[in-house]
Design an enzyme around this catalytic site. Structure first.
Site, PDB file in Angstrom:
ATOM      1  N   CYS A  51     -41.120  64.329  46.815  1.00  0.00           N
ATOM      2  CA  CYS A  51     -41.289  62.960  46.123  1.00  0.00           C
ATOM      3  C   CYS A  51     -40.737  61.959  46.294  1.00  0.00           C
ATOM      4  CB  CYS A  51     -41.715  63.466  44.997  1.00  0.00           C
ATOM      5  SG  CYS A  51     -42.137  65.259  44.738  1.00  0.00           S
ATOM      6  N   ARG A 134     -49.812  68.526  45.134  1.00  0.00           N
ATOM      7  CA  ARG A 134     -50.042  65.847  45.244  1.00  0.00           C
ATOM      8  C   ARG A 134     -51.365  65.517  45.714  1.00  0.00           C
ATOM      9  NH1 ARG A 134     -44.544  65.687  46.646  1.00  0.00           N
ATOM     10  NH2 ARG A 134     -43.493  67.081  47.745  1.00  0.00           N
TER      11      ARG A 134
END
Ligand code: BEZ
Length: 234
Positions: A51, A134
């Site tokens: 991330c 995601r």
């Protein structure tokens, strides 16, 4: 789990509405973004490496997306203070692949109740019941979802591809065309099927600057300059 609204918004749907607290203040989605393209994307958790690499990359490309009239909005099921601390750490401490001092200026939504994540199908329990996958939603200036992409937790996204998606959608809208595999501005585009654009005979004879591979598969050239001058802000 009372009144949990779980849905999987699809291409062509109106983007589900929500109000949220973000690192840049409160937002009313998608109405605050009316007139702009927007990418709403989720990440699994703050203070995690994939991330972090994604946020640094996306934040470094924010001006490039802005030129294409496209804003960015992130989300995870972490709280606001975690978001703020993580983004500060990124700016102050992380140097990665030539990126440093990276300031994430786009809003990052806190979604500790998972309300938004559930509305957008970002919670996918087979992958994780506590972290959002995601997800990427590309939403047009009228608030319509135009592209949906989901990636698993372990796979960092390709942000050049997301930029290509935005340019391809805008090019398709502006020129009434479609874009072939791996299209980039300057490559030939696909013209609509016979009947809507010349007869099958015209098409096979290569009229109107078309190149036809068969009656159902014709392309035409649009220069990179024409594409970019049409869709990018001056
Ligand atoms: C990461 O961003 O590195 C990550 C987050 C959740 C699960 C696995 C990896």
């Amino acid at each position: 789990m009372e009144n949990v609204h779980v849905s999987m918004p699809r291409i062509g749907d109106h983007a589900p509405e929500f109000k949220a607290v973000t690192t840049q203040g409160d937002i009313n989605f998608p109405s605050d973004y009316s007139g702009s393209w927007v990418i709403l994307f989720s990440h699994p958790a703050d203070f995690t490496p994939v991330c972090t690499s994604e946020f640094m990359t996306f934040a470094s490309m924010e001006d490039q997306f802005a030129q294409a009239n496209c804003k960015l909005v992130g989300l995870s099921v972490d709280g606001l203070y975690s978001h703020i601390a993580w983004l500060r750490t990124i700016k102050e401490k992380i140097e990665y692949k030539g990126m440093k001092d990276v300031e994430v200026k786009f809003p990052l939504i806190e979604d500790i109740t998972m309300e938004v994540a559930n509305k957008y199908g970002m919670m996918q329990p087979g992958e994780s019941s506590t972290k959002a996958v995601r997800a990427v939603f590309v939403i047009d200036p009228k608030g319509i979802i135009r592209t949906v992409i989901y990636y698993p937790l372990s796979l960092g996204r390709n942000f050049d591809e997301l930029y290509r998606v935005v340019l391809a959608l805008q090019t398709a809208d502006a020129f009434s065309v479609a874009t072939p595999a791996d299209w980039r501005p300057g490559d030939a585009v696909i013209v609509p099927p016979a009947g809507s654009c010349g007869t099958a005979k015209d098409r096979m004879e290569g009229k109107d600057d078309m190149k036809c591979y068969d009656w159902f598969f014709c392309t035409k050239e649009i220069s990179k300059e024409k594409v970019l001058s049409t869709i990018l802000k001056k």
